[in-house]
Design a protein around this motif. Structure first.
Motif, mmCIF file in Angstrom:
data_model
loop_
_atom_site.group_PDB
_atom_site.id
_atom_site.type_symbol
_atom_site.label_atom_id
_atom_site.label_comp_id
_atom_site.label_asym_id
_atom_site.label_seq_id
_atom_site.Cartn_x
_atom_site.Cartn_y
_atom_site.Cartn_z
ATOM 1 N N PHE A 13 43.532 -40.533 -7.812
ATOM 2 C CA PHE A 13 42.729 -40.545 -6.593
ATOM 3 C C PHE A 13 43.595 -40.333 -5.363
ATOM 4 O O PHE A 13 43.204 -39.609 -4.438
ATOM 5 C CB PHE A 13 41.939 -41.848 -6.464
ATOM 6 N N THR A 14 44.764 -40.935 -5.333
ATOM 7 C CA THR A 14 45.671 -40.745 -4.206
ATOM 8 C C THR A 14 46.080 -39.274 -4.105
ATOM 9 O O THR A 14 46.124 -38.709 -3.009
ATOM 10 C CB THR A 14 46.912 -41.640 -4.351
ATOM 11 N N SER A 15 46.365 -38.662 -5.238
ATOM 12 C CA SER A 15 46.712 -37.237 -5.238
ATOM 13 C C SER A 15 45.540 -36.394 -4.750
ATOM 14 O O SER A 15 45.712 -35.496 -3.914
ATOM 15 C CB SER A 15 47.129 -36.789 -6.641
ATOM 16 N N ALA A 16 44.344 -36.682 -5.259
ATOM 17 C CA ALA A 16 43.156 -35.936 -4.836
ATOM 18 C C ALA A 16 42.878 -36.149 -3.353
ATOM 19 O O ALA A 16 42.550 -35.194 -2.632
ATOM 20 C CB ALA A 16 41.946 -36.355 -5.671
ATOM 21 N N ALA A 17 43.006 -37.377 -2.884
ATOM 22 C CA ALA A 17 42.778 -37.675 -1.463
ATOM 23 C C ALA A 17 43.747 -36.897 -0.583
ATOM 24 O O ALA A 17 43.375 -36.392 0.481
ATOM 25 C CB ALA A 17 42.913 -39.174 -1.205
ATOM 26 N N SER A 18 44.980 -36.767 -1.039
ATOM 27 C CA SER A 18 45.980 -36.015 -0.276
ATOM 28 C C SER A 18 45.593 -34.547 -0.155
ATOM 29 O O SER A 18 45.706 -33.951 0.918
ATOM 30 C CB SER A 18 47.354 -36.136 -0.941
ATOM 31 N N VAL A 19 45.131 -33.967 -1.244
ATOM 32 C CA VAL A 19 44.721 -32.563 -1.241
ATOM 33 C C VAL A 19 43.438 -32.385 -0.417
ATOM 34 O O VAL A 19 43.315 -31.429 0.365
ATOM 35 C CB VAL A 19 44.540 -32.043 -2.676
ATOM 36 N N LEU A 20 42.486 -33.305 -0.548
ATOM 37 C CA LEU A 20 41.241 -33.203 0.209
ATOM 38 C C LEU A 20 41.462 -33.348 1.708
ATOM 39 O O LEU A 20 40.753 -32.724 2.507
ATOM 40 C CB LEU A 20 40.227 -34.228 -0.294
ATOM 41 N N ALA A 21 42.445 -34.134 2.110
ATOM 42 C CA ALA A 21 42.779 -34.232 3.536
ATOM 43 C C ALA A 21 43.244 -32.877 4.057
ATOM 44 O O ALA A 21 42.886 -32.463 5.166
ATOM 45 C CB ALA A 21 43.842 -35.311 3.771
ATOM 46 N N VAL A 22 44.025 -32.163 3.258
ATOM 47 C CA VAL A 22 44.472 -30.822 3.655
ATOM 48 C C VAL A 22 43.278 -29.874 3.755
ATOM 49 O O VAL A 22 43.165 -29.094 4.709
ATOM 50 C CB VAL A 22 45.532 -30.269 2.668
ATOM 51 N N LEU A 108 38.596 -35.138 6.389
ATOM 52 C CA LEU A 108 39.984 -35.408 6.787
ATOM 53 C C LEU A 108 40.172 -36.871 7.167
ATOM 54 O O LEU A 108 41.098 -37.536 6.686
ATOM 55 C CB LEU A 108 40.372 -34.500 7.957
ATOM 56 N N THR A 109 39.301 -37.396 8.016
ATOM 57 C CA THR A 109 39.426 -38.772 8.484
ATOM 58 C C THR A 109 39.264 -39.770 7.341
ATOM 59 O O THR A 109 40.028 -40.737 7.252
ATOM 60 C CB THR A 109 38.386 -39.060 9.585
ATOM 61 N N ALA A 110 38.293 -39.529 6.481
ATOM 62 C CA ALA A 110 38.052 -40.464 5.373
ATOM 63 C C ALA A 110 39.243 -40.535 4.423
ATOM 64 O O ALA A 110 39.720 -41.625 4.085
ATOM 65 C CB ALA A 110 36.791 -40.054 4.612
ATOM 66 N N PHE A 111 39.746 -39.382 4.009
ATOM 67 C CA PHE A 111 40.817 -39.389 3.023
ATOM 68 C C PHE A 111 42.175 -39.720 3.632
ATOM 69 O O PHE A 111 42.964 -40.450 3.027
ATOM 70 C CB PHE A 111 40.839 -38.088 2.223
ATOM 71 N N ALA A 112 42.467 -39.235 4.821
ATOM 72 C CA ALA A 112 43.725 -39.610 5.478
ATOM 73 C C ALA A 112 43.686 -41.094 5.860
ATOM 74 O O ALA A 112 44.697 -41.796 5.753
ATOM 75 C CB ALA A 112 43.986 -38.733 6.698
ATOM 76 N N GLY A 113 42.518 -41.564 6.282
ATOM 77 C CA GLY A 113 42.372 -42.994 6.581
ATOM 78 C C GLY A 113 42.572 -43.850 5.345
ATOM 79 O O GLY A 113 43.239 -44.899 5.392
#
Length: 125
Positions: A13-22, A108-113
């Motif tokens: 999930f952390t990996s996916a969140a990082s990619v989704l923020a991009v 961006l805000t949700a996943f970077a947050g």
């Protein structure tokens, strides 16, 4: 390592969140340019999207390569995502561009947050 959370591996999930923020940063930055063309709002969001992409991308590379969340990078990306949410109100823009910018800004805000909180939790452990 400065700015990271040493010794922790990333989860899926952390990996996916990082990619989704991009993805949120790129999509939010390009949406008004593609929909509205050259306007002050488009230029502002394009600049913010570029900066957000740099910070979110730096974090994504670190997470995918080393499992390290870069706290400073995700905080900056979160702040740029917040600007994508409020900029349409500041510029008085309406329509499809607003929906696109705010949707990508929310991603961006949700996943970077989330990554910001995750990094702080890791630091606290």
């Amino acid at each position: 390592m400065a700015g990271g959370t040493d010794g922790m591996r990333s989860t899926r999930f952390t990996s996916a969140a990082s990619v989704l923020a991009v993805v949120g940063a790129i999509g939010g930055g390009l949406a008004p340019v593609l929909v509205l063309g050259r306007t002050a709002f488009s230029a502002s969001i394009l600049g913010v999207g570029l900066l957000a992409t740099v910070f979110a991308g730096y974090n994504a590379l670190s997470v995918l390569r080393d499992g390290q969340i870069r706290l400073a990078a995700v905080v900056m990306a979160t702040l740029f995502g917040v600007w994508m949410l409020v900029a349409p109100l500041a510029y008085g823009v309406e329509g499809v561009a607003v929906g696109a910018v705010q949707t990508f800004g929310l991603v961006l805000t949700a996943f970077a947050g989330y990554l910001t909180v995750e990094a702080l939790e890791r630091f606290a452990r």
